[in-house]
Design a protein around this motif. Structure first.
Motif: not given
Length: 820
Positions: A756-769, A790-803
Motif C-alpha cells: 500500500r502506497a500513500t501520497a498527496e499526488h500519484g500518477e500511473y502509466t499503463a504502458a509500463d505499469g 522518500g520525496q518521490q516513490l516509483t514502483f512497478f506493478l509487474a515486480d517489486a522494484t521501487i525507485i
C-alpha cells in the motif's frame, strides 16, 4: 109632395151622373198614364241596320259528348248585312278537354264575329279559374278557396280555339297572394294562362310557429309576415298541371331575402297553395341565386337549379340545389363559403330554419373568421374542409343534443349548427397567419371520416378523425412534418384555427430525417409541443430515444422524456463522447435536453454504456456541441485499460487478450472527449484486477486502441488522440478508448495486494505499469518488507522494484516478493 120627391130624384140622378162621369174620366186618365209609362220603359226602336234581337243566347263547343266551353248571353243583336252580333250579359264557362275545369269569364258586352268565331269584349272582364271539384264543393258558387280571380279589359275570345287574349293590364288574386301584368292569353282547352310581360306578384307568408304547433292537427298560424314580391318577364299558369312558370330574369324578394333566376317554376297543390318552387338558370351565365341579410349576417347561395318544397301550412319543408352549388355566409368579419355539386336541406317544421344539410360531390367548405386572435392581436386563421359528402346537423335554439322539449317551456325560433360529418374520406386544412410571435404555417388532416362539433354559439369546437388519419404541417423556414395514426381528434379555436391535436393507435411522425412512433401523440399549438406516450420512440440520423413519454418543444428545441428512457447514439462522430467504436447507449428514468444546444440530461438511475465502458450515476449530462459528459451522484464507471506492464497484461497467451477493466466510483465525473480525459471528484475509488486507487480527485487519460492482426493492441498517445479528435481525423475513431494514464491528487492511496502506497499526488502509466507517488510524505507499506519513504516513490506493478528519490539522491530497491 110630389114636387119635392121629383126634386129629390132629380138631385140623386145628377149626383149619379157626376160620379159616372168622374169614373169615366179617371179610367181614361189611368189608361193614358199606363201608355206613357210603357212607352217610357219600352226599348228603343231598332236601328235600321238591326236584323234581329233575341234573348237567352247559348252556344257551346265540344268533342263528342263532352263540352269544352259554353257561351251564354242574356241578349243578342244581329245586324243586317254583317256577320256580327252584339252580346250582352256574357258569361263563358270553360270545362276543358278533360272536363276537370270550371273556369268562367264574365263581361257586360261583347261583339261576336260569326265568320271567325271571335268575340271582342272591350269592357271590363272578370275571369275565375277553378276546378270542377272546387266548383262542386262551393255549391256552384265562384270564389271558393283555391280559385284565381283575374280582372282585365279588351279581351278577344276565339270560339274555334277557345283562346282568350288581351293586351291590357291584368290584375289577379288567389288565396295566398295577388299580382298584375300586361297582356294575357288564356287557353280554355288546355286550362293555361299566360301573362305576357311585366309580371308582378305578391305572395303571403305564414308566420313561423313552433314545431309542436307545426305538427299538431289544428295548428293556428300567427300574423302573416311581409309578402314576397315576385317579378318576371312572363308567366305561364297551368291550372290542370298546377304550375306557375315565371320566365326571367325573375326575382323574388322580401326586405331581407332575395332570389334571382333565369326562370321560376312554382308547383301548386289542389288547394292552389305552393307545393314546390324551382329556380332555374337561363342556360347561359345567369345562375339562380338566393341571398339574405339580417343585421351583420349575410348569406348567399347559387346553383344551376334551386328547389324549395313547401308544407301545406306554407313554410319550407325541404330545399335542394344542384349543379355548381356555391354558398357563402358572413357574420361581421367572419366568412364561410362552400362549393358542391348538389345540396339537400331538411328544415325545422314551421320555422324555415335548417335541420339537416347534406352537401355532395366535390365539397369544398372554407371558414375565415377575419377576427383578431386572443394572443397578441394575432389575426384569425382560415379553415378548409374537402370531401365527397358532408352532412351538417342543426339543433333548434335553446336545445341541447338529445334533449327533449318540456311542457310549458318557451320555444325559441331558429336553429344552430351542431355537427358536421363526412360520409367518406375527408380532409381539413388550416392556414395559420403569421405574426411577431409565430410563423405562417399550414396544417392538413385527412381521415376516412371526419366529424366536427359546434358549441352553443355555433362555433366549431372539436374535430374527430377516424381511420387512416394523416396530418401534414408546413411552417415557414421549416421542414414538412407528417403524422399518421388510426384515430384522432382536434380541439378548435374560436378564431378558426386549432389549439390541440391528439392522435392514437400506431402513431408515426416524420420530419426530414427525424421520425417517431408511439401509441398516442398530443400536439399543443400555442406551446408548439408534441407529446408522445406509450412505447414512444424518436429517431434522427444519429440518435434513437425511447421512453414511456416524450415531449418536444418545437420553438425552443427542448426535449423531455419520462419513464424507462433509453437513448442510443448511432453516429460515428456526432455524439458527445467516443468511448468505443460502437453505439453509445444511455438509460434513465427522466430525460431533459435541447436539440439545438446539444444538451441532454438523464436523471434517475442513469446508465451509459459504449463498448466495454460503462457509466452509472444519479444523473448524466451530455453536451454534444462541447463534447463533454458530466455525471453526478453515486457515480460508478467501468473503463478498459490500455495494455502494458501489468501482471494481468503480462500473462502469456497466444490468443486475443480480454481487456483489463477499471472500476471507478466517485460523487462526480466529468469527461472531455476532445482531451480524452475524465475527472473523478469526491471520494474517488478506482480498482483494477491488480490495484486499487483512492483519492479526492482523479484524472484518467485515454488513448485509442488500434486492433493488431494477432489480437494484440497498439495505442496512440493521448496527445495525438486528442489532436485527432479535435481535428475530426479518423484516428480518434479507430478503436475504443482505454486508460493510458491516471493522475490522482489529494490523499492518494494505492493498494496492490499487501502493498500500500500513500501520497498527496500519484500518477500511473499503463504502458509500463508504473506508479509515481509524490507530495506530502510518499510512503509504501509492505507487510513482509516493511515501510519505504522518500520525496518521490516509483514502483512497478509487474515486480517489486521501487525507485526512491530523496534529498540524498536516487536509489533503487529490488525486493523479491513471494507469491502466496
Amino acid at each position: 109632395m110630389r114636387k119635392s120627391e121629383a126634386a129629390r130624384y132629380a138631385r140623386w140622378s145628377a149626383a149619379v151622373a157626376l160620379v159616372v162621369a168622374g169614373l169615366t174620366v179617371g179610367l181614361y186618365l189611368k189608361r193614358g198614364w199606363t201608355r206613357h209609362i210603357e212607352r217610357k220603359n219600352a226599348p228603343p226602336s231598332a236601328p235600321v241596320d238591326v236584323e234581329r234581337q233575341s234573348t237567352g243566347l247559348t252556344f257551346s263547343k265540344g268533342e263528342g259528348t263532352r263540352k269544352i266551353f259554353t257561351v251564354e248571353a242574356s241578349k243578342s243583336i244581329d245586324f243586317k248585312g254583317a256577320n256580327a252580333s252584339d252580346l250582352e250579359g256574357v258569361k263563358i264557362t270553360i270545362f276543358g278537354k278533360e272536363g276537370a275545369r270550371h273556369d268562367t269569364m264574365e263581361t257586360h258586352t261583347c261583339r261576336y264575329t260569326q265568320d271567325s268565331g271571335d268575340m271582342s269584349c272591350s269592357g271590363d272582364v272578370e275571369i275565375i279559374l277553378m276546378s270542377a271539384e272546387e266548383w262542386k264543393a262551393a255549391g256552384g258558387k265562384a270564389g271558393a278557396p283555391g280559385t284565381m280571380k283575374i280582372e282585365t279589359k279588351g279581351v278577344w275570345f276565339n270560339r274555334t280555339s277557345g283562346e282568350a287574349t288581351t293586351d291590357e293590364e291584368v290584375r289577379f288574386s288567389f288565396a295566398n297572394g295577388s299580382g298584375q301584368a300586361v297582356g294575357a292569353v288564356y287557353n280554355s282547352e288546355q286550362g293555361t294562362l299566360r301573362l305576357q310581360r311585366e309580371v308582378k306578384l305578391k305572395l303571403d307568408q305564414p308566420a313561423a310557429v313552433g314545431a309542436k304547433a307545426a305538427t299538431g292537427a289544428k295548428s293556428a298560424l300567427g300574423a302573416k309576415r311581409e309578402p314576397v314580391e315576385i317579378t318576371g318577364t312572363r308567366m305561364d299558369f297551368s291550372r290542370n298541371n298546377g304550375t306557375i312558370y315565371l320566365s326571367g330574369p325573375a326575382e323574388a324578394k322580401t326586405q331581407t331575402e332575395r332570389l334571382t333566376a333565369g326562370a321560376l317554376l312554382l308547383e301548386l297543390d289542389g288547394n292552389f297553395r305552393a307545393r314546390r318552387l324551382i329556380a332555374q338558370s337561363n342556360g347561359k351565365d345567369m345562375l339562380p341565386e338566393f341571398s339574405a341579410a339580417k343585421g351583420a349576417g349575410k348569406q348567399r347561395l347559387s346553383a344551376e337549379e334551386i328547389t324549395a318544397t313547401f308544407a301545406p301550412q306554407g313554410w319550407v319543408a325541404h330545399a335542394d340545389a344542384n349543379g355548381q352549388v356555391n354558398g357563402e355566409s358572413a357574420q361581421g368579419e367572419a366568412r364561410q363559403t362552400f362549393k358542391a355539386q348538389s345540396t339537400s336541406m331538411e328544415m325545422v317544421p314551421g320555422q324555415n330554419a335548417p335541420k339537416l344539410l347534406v352537401l355532395r360531390g366535390g365539397v369544398d367548405a372554407r371558414t375565415n373568421t377575419g377576427a383578431k386572435g386572443s394572443r397578441g392581436g394575432e389575426t384569425g386563421d382560415t379553415r378548409r374542409l374537402t370531401t365527397d359528402e358532408l352532412r351538417l346537423t342543426f339543433l333548434e335554439k335553446g336545445m341541447e343534443e338529445g334533449q327533449e322539449k318540456r311542457p310549458g317551456r318557451e320555444e325559441t325560433k331558429g336553429s344552430k349548427l351542431a355537427s358536421a360529418d363526412t360520409v367518406g374520406t375527408g380532409q381539413i386544412e388550416w392556414n395559420e397567419t403569421g405574426s411577431a410571435s409565430r410563423k405562417l404555417s399550414q396544417t392538413v388532416l385527412q381521415a376516412n371520416q371526419l366529424g366536427m362539433t359546434f358549441d352553443g354559439s355555433g362555433k366549431a369546437s372539436r374535430l374527430d378523425a377516424k381511420g387512416n388519419v394523416r396530418t401534414e404541417r408546413n411552417a415557414a423556414d421549416a421542414e414538412k412534418q407528417t403524422a399518421t395514426a388510426k384515430n384522432g381528434f382536434v380541439e378548435l379555436q374560436e378564431q378558426g384555427g386549432w389549439s390541440r391535436m391528439e392522435l392514437s393507435e400506431d402513431v408515426r411522425l416524420n420530419q426530414g430525417t427525424r421520425s417517431a412512433r408511439a401509441d398516442h401523440a398530443a400536439f399543443e399549438r400555442a406551446e408548439q409541443t408534441a407529446t408522445l406516450t406509450g412505447h414512444a420512440t424518436a429517431r434522427d440520423a444519429t440518435n434513437l430515444t425511447s421512453a414511456q413519454k416524450l415531449t418536444f418543444w418545437q420553438a425552443t428545441g427542448d426535449v423531455q422524456g419520462e419513464g424507462a428512457v433509453r437513448s442510443s447514439d448511432l453516429s460515428a462522430r456526432g455524439s458527445a463522447v467516443h468511448l468505443a467504436p460502437a453505439a453509445a447507449n444511455i438509460s434513465a428514468d427522466h430525460l431533459s435536453g435541447n436539440s439545438r444546444s446539444g444538451r441532454a440530461l438523464y436523471t434517475g438511475h442513469a446508465r451509459l454504456w459504449q463498448g466495454d465502458s460503462v457509466l452509472e450515476a444519479d444523473s448524466i449530462e451530455l453536451l454534444k456541441n462541447e463534447r463533454m459528459l458530466n455525471a453526478a451522484g453515486n457515480v460508478r464507471a467501468v473503463f478498459p485499460q490500455a495494455p502494458g506492464g501489468t501482471p494481468a497484461s503480462a500473462a502469456t497467451s497466444t490468443g486475443p487478450k480480454p481487456p483489463v477493466l477499471w472500476h471507478a466510483q466517485s460523487a462526480k465525473l466529468t469527461y472531455w472527449d476532445q482531451e480524452n480525459r475524465a475527472r473523478l471528484e469526491q471520494n474517488v475509488v478506482v480498482q483494477s484486477p491488480d490495484e486499487k486507487i483512492s483519492s479526492a480527485v482523479l484524472d484518467l487519460y485515454f488513448t485509442l486502441a488500434n486492433a493488431g492482426g494477432n489480437g494484440a493492441a497498439t495505442t496512440t498517445s493521448s496527445s495525438n488522440a486528442s489532436h485527432a479528435g479535435s481535428t475530426g481525423g479518423t484516428a480518434g475513431l479507430a478503436g475504443a478508448q482505454q486508460i493510458s494514464r491516471a493522475v490522482a491528487t489529494g490523499g492518494v492511496a494505492v493498494q496492490q495486494g499487501e502493498r500500500r502506497a500513500t501520497a498527496e499526488h500519484g500518477e500511473y502509466t499503463a504502458a509500463d505499469g508504473k506508479f509515481v507517488m509524490s507530495g506530502g510524505t510518499p510512503t509504501i507499506f509492505d507487510a513482509s518488507e516493511g515501510t519505504t519513504t522518500g520525496q518521490q516513490l516509483t514502483f512497478f506493478l509487474a515486480d517489486a522494484t521501487i525507485i526512491v528519490d530523496s534529498e540524498n539522491g536516487s536509489r533503487t530497491l529490488t525486493k523479491h516478493r513471494v507469491e502466496k
